[in-house]
Write a protein that holds these residues in place. Sequence first.
Motif, PDB file in Angstrom:
ATOM      1  N   VAL B  34       0.836  -1.203   0.000  1.00 26.74           N
ATOM      2  CA  VAL B  34       0.000   0.000   0.000  1.00 26.74           C
ATOM      3  C   VAL B  34       0.874   1.257   0.000  1.00 26.74           C
ATOM      4  O   VAL B  34       0.649   2.184  -0.777  1.00 26.74           O
ATOM      5  CB  VAL B  34      -0.942  -0.003   1.229  1.00 26.74           C
ATOM      6  N   ILE B  35       1.889   1.259   0.859  1.00 29.19           N
ATOM      7  CA  ILE B  35       2.712   2.467   1.008  1.00 29.19           C
ATOM      8  C   ILE B  35       3.504   2.765  -0.263  1.00 29.19           C
ATOM      9  O   ILE B  35       3.619   3.917  -0.672  1.00 29.19           O
ATOM     10  CB  ILE B  35       3.658   2.316   2.219  1.00 29.19           C
ATOM     11  N   LEU B  36       4.016   1.715  -0.872  1.00 27.13           N
ATOM     12  CA  LEU B  36       4.861   1.916  -2.053  1.00 27.13           C
ATOM     13  C   LEU B  36       4.056   1.931  -3.359  1.00 27.13           C
ATOM     14  O   LEU B  36       4.622   1.951  -4.439  1.00 27.13           O
ATOM     15  CB  LEU B  36       5.940   0.822  -2.125  1.00 27.13           C
ATOM     16  N   ASN B  37       2.740   1.906  -3.226  1.00 23.26           N
ATOM     17  CA  ASN B  37       1.896   1.840  -4.417  1.00 23.26           C
ATOM     18  C   ASN B  37       1.392   3.235  -4.811  1.00 23.26           C
ATOM     19  O   ASN B  37       0.565   3.821  -4.106  1.00 23.26           O
ATOM     20  CB  ASN B  37       0.700   0.918  -4.127  1.00 23.26           C
ATOM     21  N   GLY B  41      -1.977   6.119  -3.422  1.00 19.99           N
ATOM     22  CA  GLY B  41      -1.788   7.538  -3.114  1.00 19.99           C
ATOM     23  C   GLY B  41      -2.612   8.423  -4.047  1.00 19.99           C
ATOM     24  O   GLY B  41      -3.226   9.391  -3.608  1.00 19.99           O
ATOM     25  N   SER B  42      -2.661   8.045  -5.334  1.00 16.67           N
ATOM     26  CA  SER B  42      -3.424   8.842  -6.306  1.00 16.67           C
ATOM     27  C   SER B  42      -4.913   8.840  -5.975  1.00 16.67           C
ATOM     28  O   SER B  42      -5.567   9.886  -6.034  1.00 16.67           O
ATOM     29  CB  SER B  42      -3.242   8.279  -7.717  1.00 16.67           C
ATOM     30  N   VAL B  43      -5.445   7.657  -5.643  1.00 22.98           N
ATOM     31  CA  VAL B  43      -6.875   7.559  -5.315  1.00 22.98           C
ATOM     32  C   VAL B  43      -7.186   8.406  -4.084  1.00 22.98           C
ATOM     33  O   VAL B  43      -8.155   9.165  -4.055  1.00 22.98           O
ATOM     34  CB  VAL B  43      -7.284   6.076  -5.082  1.00 22.98           C
ATOM     35  N   PHE B  44      -6.331   8.293  -3.052  1.00 16.24           N
ATOM     36  CA  PHE B  44      -6.545   9.062  -1.822  1.00 16.24           C
ATOM     37  C   PHE B  44      -6.483  10.563  -2.117  1.00 16.24           C
ATOM     38  O   PHE B  44      -7.278  11.340  -1.600  1.00 16.24           O
ATOM     39  CB  PHE B  44      -5.497   8.686  -0.770  1.00 16.24           C
ATOM     40  N   ASP B  48      -9.415  13.426  -1.973  1.00 14.59           N
ATOM     41  CA  ASP B  48      -9.060  14.290  -0.849  1.00 14.59           C
ATOM     42  C   ASP B  48      -9.272  13.576   0.493  1.00 14.59           C
ATOM     43  O   ASP B  48      -9.758  14.143   1.469  1.00 14.59           O
ATOM     44  CB  ASP B  48      -9.916  15.574  -0.888  1.00 14.59           C
ATOM     45  N   ILE B  49      -8.930  12.288   0.516  1.00 11.42           N
ATOM     46  CA  ILE B  49      -9.072  11.512   1.747  1.00 11.42           C
ATOM     47  C   ILE B  49      -7.708  11.472   2.433  1.00 11.42           C
ATOM     48  O   ILE B  49      -6.717  11.105   1.829  1.00 11.42           O
ATOM     49  CB  ILE B  49      -9.558  10.076   1.453  1.00 11.42           C
TER      50      ILE B  49
END
Lengths: 316, 235
Positions: B34-37, B41-44, B48-49
């Motif tokens: 998750v962290i390195l994906n 990050g783009s979806v979040f 704006d989450i």
Amino acid sequence: MVQFILLLLGIFEVVCVLFTFLKLNLTALIIVYGMLCFLALGLFLRARTGHSFFVAHFKKEGLSVSVFMLVFFLLFLYQLFVVICYQHNDADDAWYVGTSVTTCETGRLFIYSPYTGELLKWANAKDYLLSPLPIFWAMFSKILHMHPTVFTHNIVPVGMLCTAYIVYYMLGKELLGVKGPGQENETTVKKDAIWCFLVFVSVLNLFGYYSTRTTGTFLLLRSWQGKAVYCAILLPLMFYYYLKVFKEPKRKWLVGLFLTSLAACMVSFSAVTLTPLLTGAMCLTYAIAKKDLKIPFQMAASVIPNVILLVIYVLM
Amino acid sequence: MLLYAIGWILIVLLEKDRNHKTVMAFSAWYLPLVILNPLVGSVFAYFDIMPNRMVRIYWLLPVVWVIAYGLTKLVIKVSGAGKWLGMAAFLALVIELIVVGKPLVTEENFVRAQNKFKLPNEVIEVVDKINADYDAGLSDSRKVVLPEELAAYARVYDGTLPLLYGRLPDTDESGRVFIYMSYDTLDMEEIADGARNLGCGYLVLDSEKPCENAPKEAVVTKFAEVGKYCLYRLD
């Protein structure tokens, strides 16, 4: 008992978010929530669901004293002493406790900014609106006729510390329990091991100030804030339920998982986003480890409230 | 993280129950994914989450419980060779955790409770003095401008006190005064006139900060002092 408390938190989430959007006041919330609590209690007693952890455990096991137990209770009392007699000034209180105080003073839910007393722009606070723990504290303050700051800084930390260690005890028992002869369905605990586990947890909490966001920091410095409740209490409880589901995927453990997830939504909006990640990971792990898809789907259903709240958040 | 890695390895080596291993140790597989994906990050970011809060994902690691569980398994293992040996291992590990750990209960984090609100005494005194002055009818407005360190707590004590800004400003206009209040040298013209134009009746300044430029519009009257703070009425 555990699931009943979680249910009460979950009900508060639903009622409070609804009342916030309907712009109803605190008094109406207290009345409706109080009635729903009684209703839930009746249904809970009638259904006889859930699991009474401590009564059953101590009836069976008794309580014998060991060195580990004494050390743990000394450490626990020291932590209690710290949260009772000392204060930590946390600027985040400007929002969290400020919201409780403003709500108590005005009787309105998220109408006025806790920072200034002016009208609150919801666009700037939508994540807080969906996780109304400060309103929960305001409700208790109102019922007890106590200033919310006095309540959150004096009463809540004691309650949170006790609750946290009860959860750690449950987790420890689940991890260190062994099946005794003729007790295939029961888990007995190696008592010394569990107290030893709790001593280590206490030491890690007291000497784990590696950052401002460790479990110990949350628990001892600002346990009245939602993220602290999530990290220090509800996350370990989720792991307890994951263990239960992995061992015996019964309905009551899945219900426990659902209620913990819902309660987590009530305390912190971070939980709304983080819990689905964790549950998703656990579902995949379960599917791979057990080669089963039915239980992962049921586990995934526990984060439906999170998904609904995320949709509301995005639409706001 | 080193302690977590040790706890993780101890669980993998010493735990026989597959379920325990899976939930407490192996379930952390997703974290690097998750962290390195960049997709996550783009979806979040798109929705704006949790902007700038992705670090909170580390909360999901059961660090404390993994360490405690791993160490307990080690103590149990050593206890198998002798009860006193187990006790010695327990003591050694506790001492080790204390030595390598960073204490939480320090003067930096805690002070003895100063009042039942567990708030700084200065906050309570400043707010009480402003309320008394306003109740005496000496000002038309109760709205206050406070130094940042007091502004965060003033409404935690008195939820009826109107502030120009709290921990952070809500508007651009209040943000301007907030910035001027944060400088090492206080520009009285910008602060007092700005506060008065925004409807404030009171101004609290840190007397340890030097002041420059007299206000052009506001009449500033000092009416009280609390520790290093000077309380002014704006007319």
